[in-house]
Design an enzyme around this catalytic site. Structure first.
Site, short mmCIF file in Angstrom:
data_model
loop_
_atom_site.label_atom_id
_atom_site.label_comp_id
_atom_site.label_asym_id
_atom_site.label_seq_id
_atom_site.Cartn_x
_atom_site.Cartn_y
_atom_site.Cartn_z
N ARG A 86 0.71 -1.25 -0.07
CA ARG A 86 0.00 -0.09 0.11
C ARG A 86 0.85 1.28 0.08
O ARG A 86 0.43 2.00 -0.71
CB ARG A 86 -1.01 -0.12 1.32
CG ARG A 86 -1.82 1.09 1.50
CD ARG A 86 -2.83 1.56 0.18
NE ARG A 86 -3.53 0.20 0.02
CZ ARG A 86 -4.29 0.19 -1.13
NH1 ARG A 86 -4.58 1.17 -1.64
NH2 ARG A 86 -4.91 -0.98 -1.47
N VAL A 334 -4.71 -5.78 6.36
CA VAL A 334 -5.10 -6.04 4.95
C VAL A 334 -4.87 -5.07 4.01
O VAL A 334 -4.25 -5.23 2.94
CB VAL A 334 -6.66 -6.67 5.16
CG1 VAL A 334 -6.75 -7.00 3.64
CG2 VAL A 334 -6.61 -7.69 5.91
N HIS A 335 -5.23 -4.06 4.35
CA HIS A 335 -5.10 -2.69 3.57
C HIS A 335 -3.72 -2.20 3.58
O HIS A 335 -3.35 -1.92 2.07
CB HIS A 335 -5.91 -1.44 4.00
CG HIS A 335 -6.22 -0.35 2.69
ND1 HIS A 335 -5.61 0.72 2.80
CD2 HIS A 335 -6.87 -0.59 1.81
CE1 HIS A 335 -6.05 1.35 1.76
NE2 HIS A 335 -6.73 0.81 0.99
N CYS A 336 -3.34 -2.48 4.44
CA CYS A 336 -1.51 -2.17 4.44
C CYS A 336 -0.73 -2.72 3.42
O CYS A 336 0.31 -2.55 2.82
CB CYS A 336 -0.85 -1.99 5.69
SG CYS A 336 -1.58 -0.87 6.89
N LEU A 337 -1.08 -4.23 3.26
CA LEU A 337 -0.42 -5.08 2.45
C LEU A 337 -0.79 -5.00 1.00
O LEU A 337 -0.02 -5.93 0.23
CB LEU A 337 -0.78 -6.60 3.29
CG LEU A 337 -0.12 -6.80 4.45
CD1 LEU A 337 -0.78 -8.09 5.06
CD2 LEU A 337 1.02 -6.68 4.59
#
Length: 344
Positions: A86, A334-337
């Site tokens: 991200r 999850v969003h960071c990955l």
């Protein structure tokens, strides 16, 4: 920059290979990646960066065991420092021309949140993806200096409005990404490189976030007119006052057309710690894929409530929980990955 819910060609991931991100948890984290890929693959390609043949072989074994569709997975050999796509991955933008879209990458000069030393391989990712996919790349600069910005520090509705935080990009005590850059400079750069016309500034992020206030842990667009905002129920919790301040700010903010924003409250899980360290556990760190919305869960009674709220807001795709107690040890979920590549 298109909204995250618009159709994707692919999702980009960096396979976990830096043990200091998840000390003692690398195997558990790999299994979480397997579940993430399995849920994304039915709707789009999953493009995974691996640093070596050995890493790719390990990843393939995990994905086979997780029963992820191998026809939807593409591996690319590129050495990286960390796996937080991200922030270090390419940020894609689109331009409509005579009814046909054109895709480009904006290269925002990642520097590990101006906090860590291992970023030089990650810094090359956007340039490498641009060459590998033959996609034009814009070198983001402000007054001739490299402009540093991470994808987790912004969120857009695809119609001209962008959310970010003062802590992340304006606070001189924590924001050392772009020294000397003020609000007007930053907004001008966002207009130039992301095509936004309306920048909304929240205050602070949540405790435990080592990125200095990334907005994707606190407030996210779920459609062009609606955001979900993380809020704490406990007045004694250190997150309570900053999140309430963000709620109060949103009441006076307007969208690009001058209309009010619909704000839906999203609960926070109970505080989660690793030894003495507060971890940035938040349901707002969900990812909107073509085939599902992936929401981090934390073995918490609020898991079910958060999933229900988001399910009501995304009636066009299933909302599924991803066990993130191990993932959040790396100070992101999850969003960071993940990083979306819009459909061509």
């Amino acid at each position: 920059m298109p909204a995250e819910w618009t159709p994707h060609e692919a999702t980009w991931l960096g396979w976990p290979q830096e043990p200091t991100d998840w000390p003692g948890k690398m195997q558990a984290v790999a299994w979480a990646y397997g579940e993430i890929v399995r849920k994304i693959a039915p709707g789009e390609k999953v493009r995974i960066l691996v640093g070596s043949k050995a890493v790719e072989q390990r990843a393939r074994r995990v994905l086979r065991a997780a029963r992820a569709d191998p026809a939807q997975v593409e591996f690319f050999r590129l050495a990286t420092d960390r796996g937080w796509m991200r922030d270090s991955g390419p940020i894609f933008v689109r331009r409509a021309r005579r009814g046909r879209g054109q895709t480009a990458i904006v290269d925002f000069h990642f520097n590990a949140w101006a906090r860590y030393d291992n970023w030089r391989n990650d810094r090359k990712v956007s340039r490498w993806v641009s060459r590998r996919l033959d996609i034009p790349r814009f070198d983001a600069r402000c007054h001739g200096k490299p402009l540093v910005l991470e994808g987790g520090g912004i969120d857009v509705n695809g119609c001209g409005t962008l959310l970010t935080t003062e802590e992340c990009y304006l606070d001189p005590r924590t924001q050392v990404r772009n020294p000397g850059m003020g609000r007007s400079d930053f907004e001008a750069c966002l207009r130039r490189y992301l095509g936004v016309t309306n920048v909304l500034w929240l205050g602070r992020g949540i405790a435990g976030d080592d990125t200095h206030g990334h907005v994707d842990d606190i407030c996210r667009f779920v459609n062009p007119r609606t955001v979900v905002l993380a809020r704490s129920r406990d007045p004694h919790d250190e997150n309570y006052r900053p999140l309430e301040d963000n709620f109060e700010r949103l009441q006076g903010m307007r969208l690009e057309d001058g209309s009010k924003i619909e704000v839906v409250s999203l609960p926070m899980p109970e505080p989660l710690y690793w030894r003495r360290q507060r971890l940035p556990a938040s349901y707002a760190n969900f990812y909107i894929a073509n085939a599902a919305v992936l929401v981090p869960t934390f073995n918490d009674p609020q898991d079910r409530k958060a999933l229900g709220i988001l399910a009501d807001l995304f009636p066009d795709r299933p909302v599924v929980g991803i066990h993130a107690v191990d993932l959040v040890l790396g100070l992101g979920t999850v969003h960071c990955l993940t990083q979306q590549q819009p459909a061509a």
